[in-house]
Write a protein that holds these residues in place. Structure first.
Motif: not given
Length: 284
Positions: A10, A40-41, A69-70, A73, A77, A83-84, A86
């Protein structure tokens, strides 16, 4: 500046650091493309809302909504094939819609109640992911067996609370309204009302985080909610691909019971809404 946490992936940064982001135009696919390009979000949220979202002493974001959120994400992704991370963009109720509209974040993910007024400004993702109903906080020793027990009694509340009208209309309550939560709280302490009304999730969070025992002489009445206001993720109008991806994610959350499990992990009593949604999507 808030810190980056490698353990959770995060990123939480001050709002001023994202002011240079350009507002995305609202055609399908563009926001997901931006998310993929930057890996990235960006999420507008309230970072001081424990135990939904909060920062620990190291600056790491934690909480019920952070856990969701995790998961989001990871699922996004898979959609973009990368892979992202946040990035949390700290917001307040007064500026979160503006931040989304100006492109400072890709979505709003917080305790955002769906209302007709807000539906004119932003696109809520369906299915909605959580809900809150009315709760009553009283001094210990007050016994309320049903909402009818407050008929004709004074209830302290915030001006403009969505619970004021139904309590006055359906239960004959006398609403004693104030501009700030501090005034509402003090009026309950002073005995100006038999109870204060607020979202049950807010009251649960208040007691879950009361490490100093500020509310040790008070309790939440165990009354079933007479109504529930759903919380939704929100994106800009026209953001069809991101809206679809988030809709698939929230659907899976309900079908798997993830929202219920995550709420319980952080000490919340999940609303009836969550169980109804689980039953609905498990059968599909």
């Amino acid at each position: 500046m808030l810190n980056y946490s490698k353990s959770t992936g995060i990123v939480a940064i001050a709002a001023t650091l994202v002011s240079g982001l350009a507002a995305p135009s609202a055609h399908a696919g563009e926001v997901l493309d931006k998310i993929k390009d930057r890996a990235r979000v960006t999420v507008c949220t309230n970072v001081n809302n424990p135990p939904n979202v909060f920062l620990d002493s190291s600056g790491t974001a934690k909480g019920m909504q952070v856990d969701l959120m995790e998961d989001m994400k990871g699922q996004l992704g898979k959609v973009v094939g990368k892979d992202l991370a946040i990035e949390l963009v700290p917001t307040l109720p007064a500026n979160r819609v503006e931040f989304l509209d100006r492109g400072k974040c890709d979505m709003i993910f917080t305790s955002l109640t769906v209302t007709p007024e807000r539906q004119k400004l932003i696109q809520f993702v369906e299915p909605y992911y959580y809900a809150a109903g009315p709760g009553l906080q009283t001094k210990k020793g007050v016994e309320l067996k049903s909402w009818d027990d407050v008929r004709g009694k004074p209830i302290c509340s915030n001006q403009g609370s969505s619970w004021n009208v139904p309590l006055e209309r359906d239960y004959g309550v006398t609403i004693v309204a104030f501009q700030t939560q501090q005034e509402v709280d003090q009026s309950l302490r002073d005995g100006r009302c038999i109870a204060l009304v607020s979202d049950d999730s807010y009251l649960q969070a208040r007691f879950l985080t009361d490490k100093d025992g500020v509310w040790k002489d008070f309790e939440i009445q165990k009354l079933p909610a007479f109504s529930e206001g759903p919380w939704g993720l929100a994106v800009k109008f026209g953001d069809a691909d991101l809206q679809k991806a988030l809709s698939d994610i929230t659907t899976e959350w309900h079908a798997s019971g993830k929202v219920i499990d995550t709420a319980k992990k952080w000490g919340f009593t999940p609303p009836k809404f969550s169980y109804d949604m689980q039953d609905k999507y498990k059968k599909q």
